[in-house]
Design a protein around this motif. Structure first.
Motif, PDB file in Angstrom:
ATOM      1  N   SER A 187      20.010  -6.996  73.821  1.00 13.32           N
ATOM      2  CA  SER A 187      19.016  -7.546  74.505  1.00 13.32           C
ATOM      3  C   SER A 187      19.705  -9.006  74.945  1.00 13.32           C
ATOM      4  O   SER A 187      20.526  -9.719  74.280  1.00 13.32           O
ATOM      5  CB  SER A 187      17.794  -7.914  73.529  1.00 13.32           C
ATOM      6  OG  SER A 187      16.816  -8.666  74.211  1.00 13.32           O
ATOM      7  N   ASP A 188      19.145  -9.234  76.041  1.00 19.57           N
ATOM      8  CA  ASP A 188      19.352 -10.936  76.459  1.00 19.57           C
ATOM      9  C   ASP A 188      18.357 -11.692  75.888  1.00 19.57           C
ATOM     10  O   ASP A 188      18.775 -12.886  76.073  1.00 19.57           O
ATOM     11  CB  ASP A 188      18.928 -10.789  78.241  1.00 19.57           C
ATOM     12  CG  ASP A 188      20.094 -10.126  78.962  1.00 19.57           C
ATOM     13  OD1 ASP A 188      21.273 -10.175  78.483  1.00 19.57           O
ATOM     14  OD2 ASP A 188      19.890  -9.525  80.049  1.00 19.57           O
ATOM     15  N   SER A 189      17.329 -11.277  75.237  1.00 20.91           N
ATOM     16  CA  SER A 189      16.582 -12.226  74.589  1.00 20.91           C
ATOM     17  C   SER A 189      17.278 -12.915  73.228  1.00 20.91           C
ATOM     18  O   SER A 189      17.969 -12.416  72.459  1.00 20.91           O
ATOM     19  CB  SER A 189      15.324 -11.638  73.941  1.00 20.91           C
ATOM     20  OG  SER A 189      14.625 -12.563  73.156  1.00 20.91           O
ATOM     21  N   ALA A 190      17.246 -14.496  73.529  1.00 23.70           N
ATOM     22  CA  ALA A 190      17.860 -15.129  72.431  1.00 23.70           C
ATOM     23  C   ALA A 190      16.983 -14.927  70.902  1.00 23.70           C
ATOM     24  O   ALA A 190      17.751 -14.904  69.675  1.00 23.70           O
ATOM     25  CB  ALA A 190      17.756 -16.388  72.538  1.00 23.70           C
ATOM     26  N   SER A 191      15.822 -14.199  70.793  1.00 20.61           N
ATOM     27  CA  SER A 191      15.159 -14.195  69.787  1.00 20.61           C
ATOM     28  C   SER A 191      14.843 -12.703  69.344  1.00 20.61           C
ATOM     29  O   SER A 191      14.370 -12.222  68.421  1.00 20.61           O
ATOM     30  CB  SER A 191      13.827 -14.821  69.919  1.00 20.61           C
ATOM     31  OG  SER A 191      13.047 -13.816  70.827  1.00 20.61           O
ATOM     32  N   ALA A 192      15.933 -11.851  69.927  1.00 21.76           N
ATOM     33  CA  ALA A 192      15.631 -10.344  69.596  1.00 21.76           C
ATOM     34  C   ALA A 192      16.130  -9.948  68.499  1.00 21.76           C
ATOM     35  O   ALA A 192      15.473  -9.110  67.673  1.00 21.76           O
ATOM     36  CB  ALA A 192      16.517  -9.594  70.850  1.00 21.76           C
TER      37      ALA A 192
ATOM     38  N   SER B 118      16.417 -12.121  65.743  1.00 19.00           N
ATOM     39  CA  SER B 118      15.137 -12.657  64.969  1.00 19.00           C
ATOM     40  C   SER B 118      14.059 -11.563  64.633  1.00 19.00           C
ATOM     41  O   SER B 118      13.406 -11.416  63.786  1.00 19.00           O
ATOM     42  CB  SER B 118      14.798 -14.145  65.379  1.00 19.00           C
ATOM     43  OG  SER B 118      13.722 -14.415  64.339  1.00 19.00           O
ATOM     44  N   SER B 119      13.578 -10.985  65.782  1.00 21.56           N
ATOM     45  CA  SER B 119      12.306 -10.355  65.813  1.00 21.56           C
ATOM     46  C   SER B 119      12.873  -8.859  64.945  1.00 21.56           C
ATOM     47  O   SER B 119      12.183  -8.236  64.390  1.00 21.56           O
ATOM     48  CB  SER B 119      12.064  -9.894  67.234  1.00 21.56           C
ATOM     49  OG  SER B 119      11.545 -10.803  67.906  1.00 21.56           O
ATOM     50  N   TRP B 120      14.153  -8.412  65.012  1.00 21.62           N
ATOM     51  CA  TRP B 120      14.818  -7.203  64.383  1.00 21.62           C
ATOM     52  C   TRP B 120      14.367  -7.498  62.862  1.00 21.62           C
ATOM     53  O   TRP B 120      13.832  -6.564  62.401  1.00 21.62           O
ATOM     54  CB  TRP B 120      16.111  -7.006  64.784  1.00 21.62           C
ATOM     55  CG  TRP B 120      16.525  -5.798  63.855  1.00 21.62           C
ATOM     56  CD1 TRP B 120      16.414  -4.457  64.164  1.00 21.62           C
ATOM     57  CD2 TRP B 120      17.177  -5.879  62.748  1.00 21.62           C
ATOM     58  NE1 TRP B 120      17.053  -3.759  63.202  1.00 21.62           N
ATOM     59  CE2 TRP B 120      17.406  -4.643  62.167  1.00 21.62           C
ATOM     60  CE3 TRP B 120      17.753  -6.873  62.079  1.00 21.62           C
ATOM     61  CZ2 TRP B 120      18.073  -4.446  61.120  1.00 21.62           C
ATOM     62  CZ3 TRP B 120      18.437  -6.672  60.698  1.00 21.62           C
ATOM     63  CH2 TRP B 120      18.555  -5.448  60.362  1.00 21.62           C
ATOM     64  N   TRP B 121      14.765  -8.685  62.433  1.00 20.85           N
ATOM     65  CA  TRP B 121      14.662  -9.030  61.037  1.00 20.85           C
ATOM     66  C   TRP B 121      13.273  -8.993  60.766  1.00 20.85           C
ATOM     67  O   TRP B 121      13.011  -8.272  59.586  1.00 20.85           O
ATOM     68  CB  TRP B 121      15.292 -10.326  60.865  1.00 20.85           C
ATOM     69  CG  TRP B 121      16.790 -10.295  60.406  1.00 20.85           C
ATOM     70  CD1 TRP B 121      17.486 -10.485  61.531  1.00 20.85           C
ATOM     71  CD2 TRP B 121      17.569 -10.287  59.436  1.00 20.85           C
ATOM     72  NE1 TRP B 121      18.776 -10.518  61.329  1.00 20.85           N
ATOM     73  CE2 TRP B 121      18.921 -10.187  60.044  1.00 20.85           C
ATOM     74  CE3 TRP B 121      17.046 -10.041  58.278  1.00 20.85           C
ATOM     75  CZ2 TRP B 121      19.792 -10.089  59.099  1.00 20.85           C
ATOM     76  CZ3 TRP B 121      18.216  -9.751  57.303  1.00 20.85           C
ATOM     77  CH2 TRP B 121      19.794  -9.806  57.695  1.00 20.85           C
TER      78      TRP B 121
END
Length: 172
Positions: free
Chosen positions: A107-112, A114-117
Motif C-alpha cells: 500500500s501507498d498509505s503510510a498507516s497501512a 499500523s492498520s494491519w497490526w
C-alpha cells in the motif's frame, strides 16, 4: 497523500476553521491511500511481488521472529503449539494475516501497516493464542494434544440448502 498547511497561524480567521487563501483547498486533495503500489515496467500495471510466497514463508520469516508472547503450558494463559500447521483454523487465520500483511506492505498509505497490526493481527492473535478456547488451547509441551476435532454437522436438508444458496440470488 495528505498535504499539511504550514502557513503561519495568522492566516486563520477567528471563528473560522479554514485559512484565508484559495491555495488551501488544493493542499488537502487526497489520493486513494488503500490502493496497492504497482511497478510500471510495462503498459499494464504489474502487482508488486509478495515478500513471502506463501503462509509457511510468512510464518517462518515474519510471524515467529517478530510476534513474541509469553506462552504458558496449559495453565489458562496463552497457548501455542509449534505444530501450528496441524490446526486448520490456525493455518486459515495465518493465511489471512499473510495476505493482509502483503496488501499493507504494498500500500501507498503510510498507516497501512499500523492498520494491519490493529485490525488484522490483534483480533486473530487473540483467538489463535487463547489458552481457554482457542484452537491450540490444550497444546502441551509433550505434544500429546493434536487439536480439537471438527465441529459436528448434520446433513443439510435439500429445502434448507436451496434456501441458503439462493438467499442472495437476484431475480431470474
Amino acid at each position: 497523500m495528505v498535504g499539511l498547511n504550514t502557513a503561519a497561524s495568522e492566516e486563520w480567521a477567528a471563528g473560522d476553521e479554514t485559512p484565508e487563501g484559495a491555495e488551501y483547498e488544493d493542499e488537502f486533495e487526497q489520493e486513494d491511500e488503500l490502493e496497492p503500489k504497482y511497478d510500471d515496467d510495462s503498459s499494464e500495471q504489474a502487482r508488486i511481488e509478495p515478500k513471502f510466497a506463501n503462509v509457511v514463508e510468512f510464518v517462518q520469516g515474519f510471524f515467529l521472529p517478530v510476534i513474541r508472547r509469553r506462552i504458558s503450558d496449559n495453565d489458562g494463559g496463552l497457548s501455542w503449539d509449534p505444530r501450528w500447521w496441524a490446526y486448520p483454523e490456525v493455518v486459515a487465520r495465518l493465511t489471512a494475516l499473510h495476505q493482509a500483511w502483503e496488501d499493507a506492505r504494498a500500500s501507498d498509505s503510510a498507516s497501512a501497516m499500523s492498520s494491519w497490526w490493529i485490525q488484522h493481527l490483534e483480533p486473530h492473535l487473540r483467538v489463535i493464542l487463547d489458552g481457554d478456547t482457542g484452537p491450540m488451547a490444550n497444546a502441551t509441551s509433550d505434544r500429546s494434544f493434536m487439536g480439537w476435532p471438527a465441529m459436528p454437522s448434520d446433513p443439510i436438508p435439500a429445502a434448507a440448502l436451496d434456501m441458503i444458496l439462493n438467499q442472495n440470488a437476484g431475480p431470474d
